[in-house]
Design a protein around this motif. Sequence first.
Motif, PDB file in Angstrom:
ATOM      1  N   MET A 223      35.091  34.098 -20.557  1.00  0.00           N
ATOM      2  CA  MET A 223      36.211  34.418 -21.433  1.00  0.00           C
ATOM      3  C   MET A 223      35.710  35.255 -22.598  1.00  0.00           C
ATOM      4  SD  MET A 223      38.383  30.855 -21.577  1.00  0.00           S
ATOM      5  CE  MET A 223      36.987  29.754 -21.398  1.00  0.00           C
ATOM      6  N   ALA A 224      36.617  36.092 -23.102  1.00  0.00           N
ATOM      7  CA  ALA A 224      36.314  36.904 -24.278  1.00  0.00           C
ATOM      8  C   ALA A 224      37.536  36.898 -25.187  1.00  0.00           C
ATOM      9  CB  ALA A 224      35.946  38.338 -23.891  1.00  0.00           C
TER      10      ALA A 224
ATOM     11  N   GLY B 156      36.870  31.849 -12.577  1.00  0.00           N
ATOM     12  CA  GLY B 156      36.122  30.642 -12.922  1.00  0.00           C
ATOM     13  C   GLY B 156      36.743  29.918 -14.102  1.00  0.00           C
ATOM     14  N   ALA B 157      37.246  30.688 -15.086  1.00  0.00           N
ATOM     15  CA  ALA B 157      37.925  30.070 -16.225  1.00  0.00           C
ATOM     16  C   ALA B 157      39.239  29.429 -15.787  1.00  0.00           C
ATOM     17  CB  ALA B 157      38.182  31.124 -17.301  1.00  0.00           C
ATOM     18  N   GLU B 158      39.932  30.036 -14.814  1.00  0.00           N
ATOM     19  CA  GLU B 158      41.152  29.422 -14.289  1.00  0.00           C
ATOM     20  C   GLU B 158      40.846  28.075 -13.653  1.00  0.00           C
ATOM     21  OE1 GLU B 158      42.999  32.091 -11.620  1.00  0.00           O
ATOM     22  OE2 GLU B 158      43.581  33.560 -13.150  1.00  0.00           O
TER      23      GLU B 158
ATOM     24  N   ARG C  39      28.421  23.702 -20.877  1.00  0.00           N
ATOM     25  CA  ARG C  39      27.288  24.331 -21.555  1.00  0.00           C
ATOM     26  C   ARG C  39      27.697  25.778 -21.825  1.00  0.00           C
ATOM     27  NH1 ARG C  39      23.409  23.433 -18.151  1.00  0.00           N
ATOM     28  NH2 ARG C  39      23.481  25.440 -17.086  1.00  0.00           N
ATOM     29  N   LEU C  40      27.727  26.166 -23.090  1.00  0.00           N
ATOM     30  CA  LEU C  40      28.265  27.450 -23.517  1.00  0.00           C
ATOM     31  C   LEU C  40      27.139  28.395 -23.939  1.00  0.00           C
ATOM     32  CD1 LEU C  40      30.592  29.345 -24.376  1.00  0.00           C
ATOM     33  CD2 LEU C  40      30.619  28.150 -26.572  1.00  0.00           C
ATOM     34  N   SER C  41      27.211  29.617 -23.413  1.00  0.00           N
ATOM     35  CA  SER C  41      26.357  30.721 -23.883  1.00  0.00           C
ATOM     36  C   SER C  41      27.291  31.860 -24.270  1.00  0.00           C
ATOM     37  CB  SER C  41      25.383  31.180 -22.799  1.00  0.00           C
ATOM     38  OG  SER C  41      24.468  30.146 -22.481  1.00  0.00           O
ATOM     39  N   ALA C  42      27.100  32.409 -25.443  1.00  0.00           N
ATOM     40  CA  ALA C  42      28.028  33.425 -25.955  1.00  0.00           C
ATOM     41  C   ALA C  42      27.269  34.472 -26.750  1.00  0.00           C
ATOM     42  CB  ALA C  42      29.107  32.780 -26.824  1.00  0.00           C
ATOM     43  N   ALA C  43      27.944  35.601 -26.991  1.00  0.00           N
ATOM     44  CA  ALA C  43      27.362  36.697 -27.773  1.00  0.00           C
ATOM     45  C   ALA C  43      28.491  37.469 -28.436  1.00  0.00           C
ATOM     46  CB  ALA C  43      26.523  37.626 -26.898  1.00  0.00           C
TER      47      ALA C  43
ATOM     48  N   PHE D 177      30.245  32.361 -21.744  1.00  0.00           N
ATOM     49  CA  PHE D 177      30.061  31.888 -20.378  1.00  0.00           C
ATOM     50  C   PHE D 177      30.087  30.359 -20.414  1.00  0.00           C
ATOM     51  CE2 PHE D 177      28.211  36.025 -20.766  1.00  0.00           C
ATOM     52  CZ  PHE D 177      28.513  36.666 -19.578  1.00  0.00           C
ATOM     53  N   PHE D 178      31.054  29.788 -19.692  1.00  0.00           N
ATOM     54  CA  PHE D 178      31.320  28.356 -19.741  1.00  0.00           C
ATOM     55  C   PHE D 178      30.873  27.732 -18.421  1.00  0.00           C
ATOM     56  CE2 PHE D 178      34.031  30.500 -22.658  1.00  0.00           C
ATOM     57  CZ  PHE D 178      34.316  29.627 -23.687  1.00  0.00           C
TER      58      PHE D 178
END
Length: 696
Positions: free
Chosen positions: A328-329, A342-344, A406-410, A424-425
């Motif tokens: 997601m963004a 994947g988010a759905e 577990r979240l990775s984001a930028a 990224f979830f």
Amino acid sequence: MQFISRLSFQNKIMLVTLAMLLFVVVTGAVAIERLILPAMEKDLEFEAGRVNRTVLSQVVELPREDFESEAKRRLFTLFQVRPKLLFVELTDADNRVIFQMEKEALGEGIDRWISEGVQPGSLYSREKTPHGPIYEMVTQTRGSHVSNAPLTVRVGFSTKSLDDLGRQLFQVLITTALVLLVVSFFVTRWFTRMIVLPVNRLLGMAHCLATGRLEDVVKEVKAKFPCANSDFGGEGVLDKGPGEFTPYCSRCPLARNGEVMEAPLPPRDSADPCSQCAVYARSGKDELSRLFLAFQCMAAGIRSYQERLRLRYEFEQRLLDACPDGIMANDREGRIILFNKGAERLLGYESKEVLETRFSVEQIYPPREAHAVKKALLSEEYGGPGILVDYSTEVIRKDGRSIPIRLSAAILYKGSQEIAVVGFFHDLSELREYMDAIIQANNSLDAANKRLSRLNRHYMEMLSFVTHELKSPVSNAFMSANALKQGIFGSLSRDQDFMVDAVCRNLTQSMEMIRHYLDLARIERDEFPVQKRWTPILAEIVEPVLKGMGNAIRERGVKVEVNIPDDFCWNLDPELFRGVFTNLVGNALKYGEESGRIRITVQREDGGVRMEVWNSGAGVREGDRHRLFQRFQRLQGPRGGAVRGTGLGLFITRTIVERHGGTIHSEGEEGSWISFVIRLPSTSESQGEEECQMNQ
């Protein structure tokens, strides 16, 4: 300037042409007025000077008596050869006319000009005369035969030819200007049309590009470039895949940096597509045509790159949808702008439902969790400012369930401005279930290990107790049986001796087993201390072992070879290493061949010591070699069956060697021989070595 800027290109060219023509006319008129006519006047002045000099030479020296008739005769010829000459007049000092001659065409004479103050030898213009403007030159001379006083010669010239020439020059200039104006009008219209037509077509194609109608331009390119189609065989340049597009074939002039193609054009009916190509027919040195064709090829290239971008976008979209994690963004206002499959699956929302309803990213987190995530994203703790790596949190599904992730984001930037945050979830629900199961299994294993440890401790205590209690009676029984065998209590019959010998062998094996079990118990309880001292290897370790096993060596008929210097000493525990050599030599006797050989070697190597026990025999299979030093492992004997024993000898041997900081391994060849090699490191404690060697 605004008026000129609003004119069309064609009108601008015509206006510039008209201005240039006007400039040429004005320049020509000025040149006639200021250069040509003054030059002709200068020429007339020169001619008048020559005529004056001629008159003076022909008339002034004539005799007085026939002066007038002779002067007219001589000047008649001068009037004939000088068409511009109008009159000649000779006056004395009192301004009386002595002689006068005029051209017959003048009819009425020209009024005399008052000559006071006139500079002799100069040319003067008289505008108002009955015959129009004329030029006069007045010259004074000294006395002559006619009069002793000074004489004045006045010569008149017509300016009609000069005026006619000036008028004709202006007429020619105006006529030429009018002709050039008409010609330039048509030439300019033709030339500007040649320029404007391709430009208008370029504007039309630019409009097509601006409105997204690239297909119209590409169709025109395919119509003009035969090499762009696959009809001529092979693959057309526009039919190539993304990244392979080039709008020209290898022979195209447009691919030569603007250079004109020097090769001759193929015949029109040739199968070569270049014979029907618009580039060959229209390019040449015409830059506008080449520009137009190049622009068409550029449009085709844009269409190709547009298709490439579309395919890439579809690929990236499929890649996003194929990702099992949620991606997601959100923009700077927190609205979600990217929501993959994947988010759905993770959150239970449809992509359209999220993207079309200005869905906020705060709605997928528990209360105040979005603020905590943004704070972690800007901190140094999870990867640095603007980067978030493996941050554990939770999200709320559409049905209200909480999902661990577990979240990775930028943070994404455009220049120095933040434009979006992409995350990224990774769903940890299944992992959490597995972790709970693993934790439960670990708890069960811990409880089982504690029970096993307790049982093992009881087992080892009982084993130690039993073996310790058995050690004394078995030793006493062995001593009694050995006394019987030695005949201390009298001689034995053959059958009795055989039975006593069997009892001794069994008791020896029982004592070995008891020793192994006691050593194992000590190892398990970590009661296996190493008491090192400088020890003579041969005298205190190897010879006592061989002496204790002398009967077994003789019974097997084995030849023992010892390669150990008499004074070789090393810092080790002699009691423990006697057990090591007892185990190794005992194995050599058990598993080696009858009447075979055993070789014991001890020597220095690389600052340490190398001990080897080698024996001939069947050896060990390569697949069984890794089992040699494991506890309770017994291999097959030379006759194929398992040899009686505890399977602890080599395990205890390895433990002793490792407690000394050394290593042990086996070498050998199946069916031929086997050896056990021990390496002990060098020791820094050299005190006692010399004393040990001196005692030997």
